[in-house]
Write a protein that holds these residues in place. Structure first.
Motif, PDB file in Angstrom:
ATOM      1  N   VAL A 143       0.875  -1.185   0.000  1.00  0.00           N
ATOM      2  CA  VAL A 143       0.000   0.000   0.000  1.00  0.00           C
ATOM      3  C   VAL A 143       0.910   1.232   0.000  1.00  0.00           C
ATOM      4  CG1 VAL A 143      -1.981   1.105   1.094  1.00  0.00           C
ATOM      5  CG2 VAL A 143      -1.521  -1.322   1.524  1.00  0.00           C
ATOM      6  N   GLN A 164       0.453   7.559  -2.623  1.00  0.00           N
ATOM      7  CA  GLN A 164       0.140   7.782  -4.037  1.00  0.00           C
ATOM      8  C   GLN A 164       0.586   9.184  -4.465  1.00  0.00           C
ATOM      9  OE1 GLN A 164      -2.186   5.107  -5.602  1.00  0.00           O
ATOM     10  NE2 GLN A 164      -1.349   4.056  -3.818  1.00  0.00           N
ATOM     11  N   MET A 200      -1.700  -1.722  -4.355  1.00  0.00           N
ATOM     12  CA  MET A 200      -2.917  -0.912  -4.361  1.00  0.00           C
ATOM     13  C   MET A 200      -2.610   0.429  -5.031  1.00  0.00           C
ATOM     14  SD  MET A 200      -4.620  -1.562  -0.638  1.00  0.00           S
ATOM     15  CE  MET A 200      -4.695  -3.209   0.085  1.00  0.00           C
ATOM     16  N   ASN A 244      -4.660   3.854  -6.587  1.00  0.00           N
ATOM     17  CA  ASN A 244      -5.865   4.621  -6.957  1.00  0.00           C
ATOM     18  C   ASN A 244      -5.507   6.074  -7.292  1.00  0.00           C
ATOM     19  OD1 ASN A 244      -5.457   5.703  -4.426  1.00  0.00           O
ATOM     20  ND2 ASN A 244      -7.235   4.729  -3.476  1.00  0.00           N
ATOM     21  N   THR A 273      -3.720   9.275   1.422  1.00  0.00           N
ATOM     22  CA  THR A 273      -3.590   8.245   0.376  1.00  0.00           C
ATOM     23  C   THR A 273      -3.641   6.812   0.910  1.00  0.00           C
ATOM     24  OG1 THR A 273      -1.167   8.301   0.459  1.00  0.00           O
ATOM     25  CG2 THR A 273      -2.237   9.726  -1.171  1.00  0.00           C
ATOM     26  N   CYS A 333      -6.598   3.926   0.326  1.00  0.00           N
ATOM     27  CA  CYS A 333      -6.371   2.641  -0.352  1.00  0.00           C
ATOM     28  C   CYS A 333      -6.951   1.508   0.495  1.00  0.00           C
ATOM     29  CB  CYS A 333      -4.878   2.391  -0.570  1.00  0.00           C
ATOM     30  SG  CYS A 333      -4.177   3.263  -1.963  1.00  0.00           S
ATOM     31  N   GLU A 375     -10.648   1.383   0.090  1.00  0.00           N
ATOM     32  CA  GLU A 375     -11.132   0.853  -1.194  1.00  0.00           C
ATOM     33  C   GLU A 375     -10.908  -0.640  -1.334  1.00  0.00           C
ATOM     34  OE1 GLU A 375      -9.736   3.784  -4.417  1.00  0.00           O
ATOM     35  OE2 GLU A 375     -11.572   2.784  -5.067  1.00  0.00           O
ATOM     36  N   TRP A 376      -9.825  -1.141  -0.737  1.00  0.00           N
ATOM     37  CA  TRP A 376      -9.468  -2.561  -0.898  1.00  0.00           C
ATOM     38  C   TRP A 376      -9.934  -3.427   0.280  1.00  0.00           C
ATOM     39  CZ3 TRP A 376      -6.951   0.694  -4.157  1.00  0.00           C
ATOM     40  CH2 TRP A 376      -6.596   0.213  -5.400  1.00  0.00           C
TER      41      TRP A 376
END
Ligand code: UT7
Length: 334
Positions: free
Chosen positions: A254, A257, A278, A280, A291, A295, A298-299
């Protein structure tokens, strides 16, 4: 002595509705969708619109999702730590405002300012509070409203960042799952490459500082890139080495980002295929402290109990770090 295990036991997240696409940015500054995508991997980002709304509003939404999911009375939360570089105000702490907006009346709260690594620094701090035996439930929020400190006439910075929040609940774990190890680092001499020039005690706000745009984020992109690409990859590898983890052992990376090229370099150094990473950034851009928890949010459904997950970040300060988590539950947990 047996160490107390502390695990992430729920995740919440929030992104604003407004989508700012690369095409829209083409109308605002001298840039192209092609430049942004090839140099960063970003296609669009979210922007928090609305008078009087700040980081605490996004953080509060992420926290409410956790409380709702787990059916927890907000009064049960012992501590709230908020990682952010875009606090609602210079003081008081945004964590205090989040606690107030969500009814966490028994929690003490404070902010952590470690820029893009803020969530990892706050996660380690929260873990230690529970390990100490004094606290049971700690919420860690990573949130930034980067649009508040971006100069939307500067193409070198305004295309990179976005707004968003993620939060996790930390609790003791009886099965030995949770936050296993963490390596965190700071090099304050890196501050010259990424900072905000005015608005602090060294250079308080004046008409001149406003006119010379010194309340916006200042970044020397190439210099930061050079440090970030090495810093994030090296620390992730070092964490694997010291825990005898091989690429096969790791279910997910992870990464912070900031740039797809930095993420690629980190995955490469760890020997991980991109299916285990991961990503996005294409949807949200760089939301700074947001960030990594975004993640996880979302995961979350895809994560399985026992998965080895490596969280990694590099950011302003400079700050960087990596954390090894043995995921403690399946899917959304309940
Ligand atoms: O999360 C916090 C930590 N931050 C980071 O990790 C960010 C690290 N840095 C980066 O990700 C990259 O350095 C950037 C994405 C910021 C910039 O990418 P780059 O490949 O390093 O580009 P550059 O700064 O070397 O600029 C290359 C060219 C320049 O033009 P010239 O001098 O070659 O004519 C820039 O002026 O690209 C130009 N440029 C742009 N062109 C179109 C810079 N921004 C843009 C833009 N659109 N938005």
């Amino acid at each position: 002595m047996q160490r107390t295990s502390v695990a992430i036991t729920a995740v919440g997240g929030y992104v604003p509705d407004f989508v700012l696409t690369n095409k829209m940015l083409e109308e605002m500054v001298d840039t192209t969708d092609e430049w942004i995508v090839t140099r960063t991997g970003i296609r669009e980002r979210r922007i928090l619109k609305g008078e009087g709304l700040g980081s605490s509003d996004m953080g509060a939404e992420a926290v409410k999702e956790i409380l709702r999911k787990r059916n927890i009375d907000p009064a049960e939360i012992d501590c709230v730590i908020c990682a952010t570089v875009t606090p609602d105000m210079v003081f008081p702490a945004t964590a205090n405002i989040i606690a107030d907006k969500t009814g966490m009346v028994n929690a003490f709260s404070f902010d952590v300012g470690a820029a893009c690594s803020g969530f990892l620094f706050a996660l380690t701090t929260g873990t230690s509070l529970i390990e100490s035996g004094r606290y049971r439930k700690v919420i860690v929020v990573g949130v930034d409203k980067m649009s508040a400190i971006l100069d939307f006439s500067d193409r070198t910075t305004c295309v990179i960042f976005g707004d968003g929040a993620g939060a996790v609940l930390l609790e003791k774990n009886e099965e030995g799952f949770g936050i296993m190890d963490s390596l965190l680092k700071t090099d304050g001499s890196g501050r010259k490459h990424l900072h905000m020039k005015a608005g602090g005690s060294v250079k308080p706000a004046t008409i001149e500082t406003v006119m010379s745009k010194e309340h916006f984020l200042y970044q020397e992109g190439q210099a930061v890139f050079k440090f970030a690409v090495k810093g994030m990859a090296d620390i992730s590898y070092e964490l694997m080495q010291r825990n005898n983890l091989t690429a096969e052992d790791i279910a997910w990376l992870v990464p912070h980002q900031a740039n797809l090229r930095i993420i690629d370099a980190t995955a490469n150094r760890m020997g991980l295929p991109m299916e285990k990473v991961m990503i996005n950034i294409q949807k949200y851009g760089n939301t700074t402290a947001g960030t990594i928890p975004l993640c996880l949010w979302e995961w979350e459904k895809q994560l399985k109990k026992g998965d080895n997950v490596i969280l990694a970040a590099f950011g302003g300060g400079f700050t960087w770090g990596a954390t090894w988590v043995k995921w403690a539950y399946d899917g959304t947990g309940r």
